[in-house]
Design a protein around this motif. Structure first.
Motif, PDB file in Angstrom:
ATOM      1  N   VAL A  20       0.872  -1.172   0.000  1.00 35.31           N
ATOM      2  CA  VAL A  20       0.000   0.000   0.000  1.00 35.31           C
ATOM      3  C   VAL A  20       0.907   1.219   0.000  1.00 35.31           C
ATOM      4  O   VAL A  20       1.789   1.345   0.856  1.00 35.31           O
ATOM      5  CB  VAL A  20      -0.920   0.027   1.234  1.00 35.31           C
ATOM      6  N   ASP A  21       0.714   2.103  -0.971  1.00 33.16           N
ATOM      7  CA  ASP A  21       1.526   3.309  -1.097  1.00 33.16           C
ATOM      8  C   ASP A  21       0.648   4.517  -0.789  1.00 33.16           C
ATOM      9  O   ASP A  21      -0.215   4.892  -1.588  1.00 33.16           O
ATOM     10  CB  ASP A  21       2.105   3.406  -2.510  1.00 33.16           C
ATOM     11  N   LEU A  38       8.994  -6.943  -8.652  1.00 36.33           N
ATOM     12  CA  LEU A  38       9.314  -6.992  -7.226  1.00 36.33           C
ATOM     13  C   LEU A  38       8.067  -7.134  -6.355  1.00 36.33           C
ATOM     14  O   LEU A  38       8.181  -7.447  -5.169  1.00 36.33           O
ATOM     15  CB  LEU A  38      10.093  -5.731  -6.828  1.00 36.33           C
ATOM     16  N   ILE A  39       6.901  -6.896  -6.921  1.00 37.04           N
ATOM     17  CA  ILE A  39       5.639  -7.072  -6.198  1.00 37.04           C
ATOM     18  C   ILE A  39       4.613  -7.704  -7.142  1.00 37.04           C
ATOM     19  O   ILE A  39       4.820  -7.765  -8.357  1.00 37.04           O
ATOM     20  CB  ILE A  39       5.071  -5.741  -5.650  1.00 37.04           C
ATOM     21  N   ASP A  40       3.493  -8.157  -6.546  1.00 36.47           N
ATOM     22  CA  ASP A  40       2.402  -8.735  -7.328  1.00 36.47           C
ATOM     23  C   ASP A  40       1.219  -7.780  -7.470  1.00 36.47           C
ATOM     24  O   ASP A  40       0.500  -7.831  -8.468  1.00 36.47           O
ATOM     25  CB  ASP A  40       1.911 -10.030  -6.665  1.00 36.47           C
ATOM     26  N   TYR A  41       1.034  -6.924  -6.453  1.00 35.05           N
ATOM     27  CA  TYR A  41      -0.163  -6.066  -6.469  1.00 35.05           C
ATOM     28  C   TYR A  41       0.069  -4.867  -5.544  1.00 35.05           C
ATOM     29  O   TYR A  41       0.781  -4.967  -4.544  1.00 35.05           O
ATOM     30  CB  TYR A  41      -1.380  -6.858  -5.978  1.00 35.05           C
ATOM     31  N   ALA A  42      -0.547  -3.740  -5.897  1.00 37.23           N
ATOM     32  CA  ALA A  42      -0.401  -2.534  -5.074  1.00 37.23           C
ATOM     33  C   ALA A  42      -1.716  -1.769  -5.001  1.00 37.23           C
ATOM     34  O   ALA A  42      -2.511  -1.773  -5.948  1.00 37.23           O
ATOM     35  CB  ALA A  42       0.688  -1.628  -5.648  1.00 37.23           C
ATOM     36  N   ILE A  68      -2.694  -2.534 -10.106  1.00 37.19           N
ATOM     37  CA  ILE A  68      -2.661  -1.410  -9.160  1.00 37.19           C
ATOM     38  C   ILE A  68      -4.058  -0.825  -9.038  1.00 37.19           C
ATOM     39  O   ILE A  68      -4.703  -0.523 -10.039  1.00 37.19           O
ATOM     40  CB  ILE A  68      -1.690  -0.295  -9.605  1.00 37.19           C
ATOM     41  N   GLU A  69      -4.493  -0.651  -7.817  1.00 35.09           N
ATOM     42  CA  GLU A  69      -5.776  -0.002  -7.564  1.00 35.09           C
ATOM     43  C   GLU A  69      -5.529   1.337  -6.875  1.00 35.09           C
ATOM     44  O   GLU A  69      -4.752   1.407  -5.915  1.00 35.09           O
ATOM     45  CB  GLU A  69      -6.641  -0.886  -6.665  1.00 35.09           C
ATOM     46  N   ILE A  70      -6.171   2.391  -7.360  1.00 37.13           N
ATOM     47  CA  ILE A  70      -6.008   3.721  -6.788  1.00 37.13           C
ATOM     48  C   ILE A  70      -7.276   4.107  -6.040  1.00 37.13           C
ATOM     49  O   ILE A  70      -8.380   3.954  -6.550  1.00 37.13           O
ATOM     50  CB  ILE A  70      -5.703   4.766  -7.882  1.00 37.13           C
ATOM     51  N   CYS A  87       2.904  -4.653   3.223  1.00 36.38           N
ATOM     52  CA  CYS A  87       3.893  -3.591   3.413  1.00 36.38           C
ATOM     53  C   CYS A  87       3.268  -2.244   3.064  1.00 36.38           C
ATOM     54  O   CYS A  87       2.675  -2.095   1.995  1.00 36.38           O
ATOM     55  CB  CYS A  87       5.121  -3.850   2.540  1.00 36.38           C
ATOM     56  N   ILE A  88       3.404  -1.284   3.971  1.00 36.98           N
ATOM     57  CA  ILE A  88       2.859   0.062   3.773  1.00 36.98           C
ATOM     58  C   ILE A  88       3.997   1.053   3.603  1.00 36.98           C
ATOM     59  O   ILE A  88       4.932   1.071   4.402  1.00 36.98           O
ATOM     60  CB  ILE A  88       1.978   0.481   4.968  1.00 36.98           C
ATOM     61  N   ILE A  89       3.912   1.866   2.563  1.00 40.64           N
ATOM     62  CA  ILE A  89       4.889   2.925   2.311  1.00 40.64           C
ATOM     63  C   ILE A  89       4.230   4.275   2.582  1.00 40.64           C
ATOM     64  O   ILE A  89       3.151   4.553   2.059  1.00 40.64           O
ATOM     65  CB  ILE A  89       5.383   2.908   0.854  1.00 40.64           C
TER      66      ILE A  89
END
Length: 223
Positions: A20-21, A38-42, A68-70, A87-89
């Motif tokens: 999650v960004d 490096l990731i599967d989904y965000a 990616i979902e916004i 993981c949260i950024i």
């Protein structure tokens, strides 16, 4: 596509694959991570309509609409317990705001395994929050990007309460221990600045002693 700061932040998510960004802006970090497998989904969130729309355009341009979902909303309030959230950024904000955003995510923190955080100011608020909420700092990176110093904190969920002393909260437990070249450069620059300010402050001014205390503290950590 990414600055040195954002690339370093992005690489800190490993080995987690669902991120999650928060404050995703143009969504460049999730896109970079997907481009490099490096990731599967965000999930990217932003509180402002402009960056939200820019992020959607970026995702479409790179063909990641299914990856990616916004979401438009404040902090972590848009994330639910049904979301994958390893993981949260949260980066590029003040430390007080980051701590407040983390508080809005209390409902999903049991799902989270790692936090990657970068505060522009007031980083001590971030470390205090981590101590109070069972996150252990496992890495601290001190980087310089376009003549600006940044501290990146990587913290993993832990069972026992995490404790730091006052100096560790202010300067970083790992950074204090390692005292690498950039750490020395950053605080030597600050020390030189404080000394110049000290010389300009009149002897009778109440801030004179406070500045001297700051100088003494910085000199002590540089030893």
């Amino acid at each position: 596509m990414l600055s040195g700061r954002l690339r370093t932040i992005a690489n800190c998510v490993l080995p987690y694959r669902f991120i999650v960004d928060v404050g995703t802006d143009h969504c460049f970090v999730p896109i970079y991570l997907l481009l490099n497998n490096l990731i599967d989904y965000a999930i990217g969130t932003d509180v402002k309509v402009g960056p939200f729309e820019e992020a959607k355009r970026s995702i479409e341009a790179y063909g990641f609409l299914n990856k990616i979902e916004i979401r438009l909303g404040n902090g972590l309030s848009t994330i639910t317990t049904n979301d994958l959230c390893e993981c949260i950024i949260i980066a590029g904000m003040g430390g007080k705001l980051i701590a407040e955003i983390l508080e809005t995510g209390n409902h999903i923190m049991h799902l989270n395994k790692r936090l990657v955080l970068q505060a522009n100011i007031d980083v001590d608020y971030v470390r205090k929050w981590l101590c109070e909420n069972h996150y252990e700092i496992v890495s601290e990176l001190n980087i310089e990007d376009e003549n600006i110093f940044y501290e990146i904190i990587v913290a993993d969920k832990c069972i026992d309460k995490y404790q730091l002393n006052k100096l560790e909260i202010k300067y970083g437990p790992i950074l204090l221990k390692e005292k690498n070249e950039l750490f020395i450069k950053k605080y030597q620059n600050l020390l030189n600045y404080k000394k110049r300010v000290y010389l300009k402050v009149p002897e009778y001014h109440e801030n004179k002693k406070l500045i001297q205390l700051e100088i003494d503290e910085i000199e002590s950590i540089l030893k």
